[in-house]
Design a protein around this motif. Structure first.
Motif: not given
Length: 489
Positions: A351-378
């Motif tokens: 998605l980041q490489k595509s021409e689609m304009e990502l919104d805050i909802f997309t980033y929130n999903i990924m930030i929460e997903g990584m937090c749950k998985d313990g990838k806080v540094e990423d």
């Protein structure tokens, strides 16, 4: 025709003029009227009205209005049809003030504006959010000797329903019945849909019964509204019965009908029945749209069927439905919530490489997903990159990051974000305070916890179930005294 020595009649020339007007040849239409005058023909009201209609079709509003004035100069009196055409054209383009001015001109002349012209202006006022003006004009009709018809009432009732003025709409319906103006399917549909959206399903069902009693056949819109209402109230068996009833009455379901039922079954964790309906759509020759696929994919993820959800997502494009950003957000959220973060990261990178304009909802999903998985540094790296991407983090973004940092015991970074929220916004909410309070309590920092509780309460927030539960547990095992629970409550 003229080269062969035949003189075209005014009817022939009017037919040609109509063809030019509807065939995107407006300049030729104007030239034809000028030529008619040169040839000695006297353009009549029908000729001018046709040309005015053509000008309006081609967005030449000022020319159309000017031509009405020229008609009188040329000895041709505009008819009510002429005025109705102009008023309709003006209202469709939102030129309500011009339409009103023209109405005043009609009223000042010999002609008397009819209900069609008033209906057009009332409908225009409704569509362009001048609800009170529409009601005022409606109330003036009686003084002007104009009897409102079902179209007048329908425009106003639909408008009032759209703006949540259900009681006014109901009163208007009672008024039309008192005046012996029979409501039709459009009247009932507007009211039924309004009551359903307000959660007043019993009132909507009563209106449906009244329709049947008045021998008015419910149409696809009636059934869709009621199926939606029944589904929202978890009366899915009755919704399915209505679905079957409409088919028996030869009122065939459309994509909206299927989407509504599929959504109801998916929300009730009956995704298998949603899939059956999806297959029935295809059997009936209907193609699911983006709403159909998004609803099903979300339902499958909620049921824990990740493989089927991903397969359905992959099928979309093969059936001519391009996934939108919301579809990708559902996919990412489903993957993250079902322990498939690595797959979600692959999709996110695409998605980041595509021409689609990502919104805050997309980033929130990924930030929460990584937090749950313990990838806080990423997570921290992604959070810090948001400003570079032109995306403004919201309170959910901050709360997720603060929660992740607290779980990793990165107290200083969490405090930095908390201060940044208070200084730059968005302001902390109940979730922010409760997350930090729980973190301080787990660290045994009673003083910091007490300070945060005081600040939270001064902002009008209260302790949530998790914070109160933690305090109760700590009170039970002697780590806290009762004053903390009183303070939090």
């Amino acid at each position: 025709m003229m080269k062969l020595g035949y003189e075209p009649s005014i009817v022939t020339l009017s037919s040609l003029l109509n063809g030019f007007c509807h065939g995107k040849r407006i300049s030729e239409a104007v030239a034809l009227v000028d030529q008619m005058v040169v040839l000695g023909y006297q353009p009549n009201t029908v000729t001018f009205t046709t040309l005015i209609h053509g000008l309006l079709l081609h967005n030449k509003v000022s020319e159309a209005v000017a031509l009405v004035g020229q008609m009188v100069v040329k000895g041709c009196q505009p008819s009510l049809v002429t005025y109705a055409v102009v008023v309709n054209g003006l209202c469709k383009r939102g030129d309500i003030d011009l339409a009103f001015n023209l109405l005043k001109k009609i009223e000042a002349g010999k002609l008397k504006a009819n209900v069609v012209i008033y209906n057009t202006i009332i409908d225009g006022l409704c569509k362009y959010r001048h609800v009170d003006d529409a009601v005022d004009l409606f109330n003036e009709l009686e003084n002007k000797g104009i009897r409102p018809n079902v179209v007048t009432y329908n425009s106003l009732i639909s408008c009032l329903c759209n703006y949540g003025r259900w009681s006014d709409a109901s009163r208007l319906r009672s008024d039309m019945i008192e005046r012996k103006v029979n409501p039709n399917v459009v009247t009932f549909n507007a009211l039924i849909d309004a009551f359903v959206k307000k959660g007043k399903l019993i009132e909507a069902e009563k209106l449906y019964e009244e329709m049947i009693g008045r021998s008015i056949d419910p149409d696809i819109f009636t059934h869709n509204s009621l199926i939606n209402g029944l589904s929202m109230h978890d009366r899915l068996e009755e919704a399915k019965q209505m679905f079957e009833l409409m088919i028996r009455k030869d009122c065939f379901p459309n994509v909206v009908t299927f989407n509504t039922l599929i959504n109801g079954f998916c929300k009730a964790n009956r995704v298998d029945e949603g899939l059956k309906l999806f297959r029935e759509m295809s059997q009936r020759g209907l193609v699911g749209d983006i709403v159909t696929y998004n609803t099903l994919i979300q339902g499958l993820f909620q049921a824990g069927d990740c493989d089927m959800a991903q397969e359905t997502f992959s099928q979309m494009e093969s059936f001519g439905v391009s996934p939108d950003l919301w579809a990708y957000n559902i996919l990412l959220d489903g993957l993250c919530n079902n322990g498939r973060l690595e797959k979600a990261l692959v999709v996110f990178e695409y998605l980041q490489k595509s021409e689609m304009e990502l919104d805050i909802f997309t980033y929130n999903i990924m930030i929460e997903g990584m937090c749950k998985d313990g990838k806080v540094e990423d997570d921290w790296g992604l959070f810090c990159s948001l400003s570079l991407k032109g995306v403004k983090p919201d309170v959910v973004t901050y709360n997720t990051m603060i929660s992740g940092l607290c779980k990793k015991r990165l107290k200083e970074k969490a405090d930095d974000l908390f201060r940044k929220m208070k200084e730059e916004g968005p302001l902390p909410d109940s979730g922010t305070y409760n997350t930090l309070i729980r973190a301080r309590l787990r660290d045994g920092d009673k003083a910091a916890s007490a300070e945060l509780i005081k600040e939270m309460k001064s902002c009008g927030f209260a302790g949530d179930a998790s914070a109160i539960g933690l305090v109760a547990n700590m009170l039970h095992d002697g780590r806290l005294d009762k004053s903390f629970l009183d303070m939090l409550s």
